[in-house]
Write an enzyme that holds these catalytic residues in place. Structure first.
Site, PDB file in Angstrom:
ATOM      1  N   ASN A   9       0.872  -1.175   0.000  1.00  0.00           N
ATOM      2  CA  ASN A   9       0.000   0.000   0.000  1.00  0.00           C
ATOM      3  C   ASN A   9       0.910   1.226   0.000  1.00  0.00           C
ATOM      4  O   ASN A   9       1.521   1.538   1.012  1.00  0.00           O
ATOM      5  CB  ASN A   9      -0.893  -0.043   1.249  1.00  0.00           C
ATOM      6  N   LYS A  11       0.111   4.247  -0.183  1.00  0.00           N
ATOM      7  CA  LYS A  11      -0.504   5.419   0.465  1.00  0.00           C
ATOM      8  C   LYS A  11      -0.312   6.662  -0.414  1.00  0.00           C
ATOM      9  O   LYS A  11      -0.270   6.534  -1.634  1.00  0.00           O
ATOM     10  CB  LYS A  11       0.035   5.567   1.892  1.00  0.00           C
ATOM     11  N   HIS A  95      -9.502   1.062   4.952  1.00  0.00           N
ATOM     12  CA  HIS A  95      -8.219   1.246   5.642  1.00  0.00           C
ATOM     13  C   HIS A  95      -8.414   2.128   6.881  1.00  0.00           C
ATOM     14  O   HIS A  95      -9.194   3.080   6.858  1.00  0.00           O
ATOM     15  CB  HIS A  95      -7.186   1.870   4.697  1.00  0.00           C
ATOM     16  N   GLU A  97      -6.704   4.423   8.125  1.00  0.00           N
ATOM     17  CA  GLU A  97      -6.461   5.866   7.948  1.00  0.00           C
ATOM     18  C   GLU A  97      -7.710   6.551   7.432  1.00  0.00           C
ATOM     19  O   GLU A  97      -8.007   7.685   7.818  1.00  0.00           O
ATOM     20  CB  GLU A  97      -5.254   6.072   7.010  1.00  0.00           C
ATOM     21  N   GLU A 167      -5.087  -5.088  10.512  1.00  0.00           N
ATOM     22  CA  GLU A 167      -4.037  -4.087  10.735  1.00  0.00           C
ATOM     23  C   GLU A 167      -4.301  -3.377  12.057  1.00  0.00           C
ATOM     24  O   GLU A 167      -5.106  -2.433  12.103  1.00  0.00           O
ATOM     25  CB  GLU A 167      -4.041  -3.050   9.605  1.00  0.00           C
ATOM     26  N   GLY A 173       2.812   2.203  10.853  1.00  0.00           N
ATOM     27  CA  GLY A 173       3.743   3.321  10.720  1.00  0.00           C
ATOM     28  C   GLY A 173       4.485   3.665  12.005  1.00  0.00           C
ATOM     29  O   GLY A 173       5.147   4.687  12.086  1.00  0.00           O
ATOM     30  N   SER A 213       3.739  -2.272  10.224  1.00  0.00           N
ATOM     31  CA  SER A 213       5.195  -2.346  10.368  1.00  0.00           C
ATOM     32  C   SER A 213       5.788  -3.698   9.959  1.00  0.00           C
ATOM     33  O   SER A 213       6.701  -4.201  10.609  1.00  0.00           O
ATOM     34  CB  SER A 213       5.610  -1.974  11.802  1.00  0.00           C
TER      35      SER A 213
HETATM   36  P1  13P Z   1       3.233   0.317   7.685  1.00  0.00           P
HETATM   37  O1  13P Z   1       3.752  -0.940   7.053  1.00  0.00           O
HETATM   38  O2  13P Z   1       3.949   1.551   7.225  1.00  0.00           O
HETATM   39  O3  13P Z   1       3.124   0.198   9.174  1.00  0.00           O
HETATM   40  O4  13P Z   1       1.719   0.499   7.129  1.00  0.00           O
HETATM   41  C1  13P Z   1       0.832  -0.561   7.233  1.00  0.00           C
HETATM   42  C2  13P Z   1      -0.401  -0.215   6.475  1.00  0.00           C
HETATM   43  O5  13P Z   1      -1.154   0.642   6.872  1.00  0.00           O
HETATM   44  C3  13P Z   1      -0.656  -0.935   5.213  1.00  0.00           C
HETATM   45  O6  13P Z   1      -1.940  -0.695   4.746  1.00  0.00           O
END
Ligand code: 13P
Length: 250
Positions: A9, A11, A95, A97, A167, A173, A213
């Site tokens: 992803n 982002k 997601h 976020e 997740e 992150g 992560s």
């Molecule tokens: P990270 O791997 O940067 O922690 O992000 C995970 C994520 O949100 C994948 O959709």
């Protein structure tokens, strides 16, 4: 056997030329892979160029979001129909976020799924608890609510095109990965719940990805867990070398 999926992803990162460069590197380095699915999810403006860069490679294309209607007076939105048109095989829905920053609800997420089911897209449905929810003992009830809400009125047949991504929000992150035991516990809970809601076949065939992560140095241990069928990778998917290593987990 469930075929693992490693999905990147990206982002809100990478211009068209940067996306094309990364996708081209990945297509070259991963051309021999056939025992696992590889998916990358660039931003909307990079989908067409990325689709061209991974043409004739084992890499599949995903979008990071979609609108819950097919077409019409919905200024600024993109629907599953047009994602398929640009060459996507997958769409990520729900997601964390977007749940946090754009206040997406399980009801909206469910509507997006049902619109995506009118296309041939496969869906990566993301769920996961926050740190507060985990610390206050609500983790399992939050996951149950997100699964039941997100998958409302979905049939067992439609579940063939669904992948779940667990997740934990506190691991995204932050560099804090869930321990393999924490991840396995959540994945097993999700699989058992899907058996109750659908049937044993759905539960045993569905791929449940872990996200939060995931890095080259922790992917092998995570992937050894019985109920972990792949990874949804954020930060580490932006570097070709790291993502290639994660795809080549052993
Ligand atoms: P990270 O791997 O940067 O922690 O992000 C995970 C994520 O949100 C994948 O959709």
């Amino acid at each position: 056997m469930r075929k693992p999926i490693i999905a990147g992803n990206w982002k809100l990162n990478k211009t068209i030329s940067e996306s094309t460069e990364l996708a081209t590197q990945l297509a070259h380095s991963l051309s021999d892979i056939n025992d696992r699915e590889i998916v990358i999810a660039p931003i909307f403006t990079c989908l067409a160029a990325t689709a061209a860069a991974i043409d004739n490679s084992p890499i599949q294309l995903a979008a990071q979001n979609c609108y819950p209607e097919t077409s019409g007076a919905f200024t600024g939105e993109i629907s599953p129909y047009f994602l398929q048109d640009v060459g996507c095989q997958y769409v990520i829905i729900g997601h964390s976020e977007r749940r946090q920053l754009l206040l997406e609800t399980d009801a909206l997420i469910n509507k997006k799924l049902h619109t995506a089911f009118t296309t041939e897209l496969k869906i990566i449905l993301c769920i996961g608890e926050t740190l507060d929810q985990r610390d206050s003992g609500q983790m399992l009830s939050v996951l149950e609510q997100q699964i039941k809400g997100g998958l409302a009125n979905v049939t067992a047949a439609q579940m063939n095109s669904v992948v779940i991504a667990y997740e934990p929000v506190w691991a995204i992150g932050t560099g804090k990965t869930a321990t393999t035991e924490q991840a396995q516990e959540a994945h097993q809970f999700i699989r058992n719940l899907l058996q109750q809601l659908f049937n044993l076949e759905v539960a045993s065939q569905i791929r449940i990805l872990y996200g939060g992560s995931v890095k080259p140095d922790n992917v092998d241990a995570l992937m050894k867990q019985e109920d972990i069928d792949g990874a949804l990778v954020g930060g580490a998917s932006l570097k070709a070398e790291d993502f290639v290593r994660i795809v080549r987990f052993n």
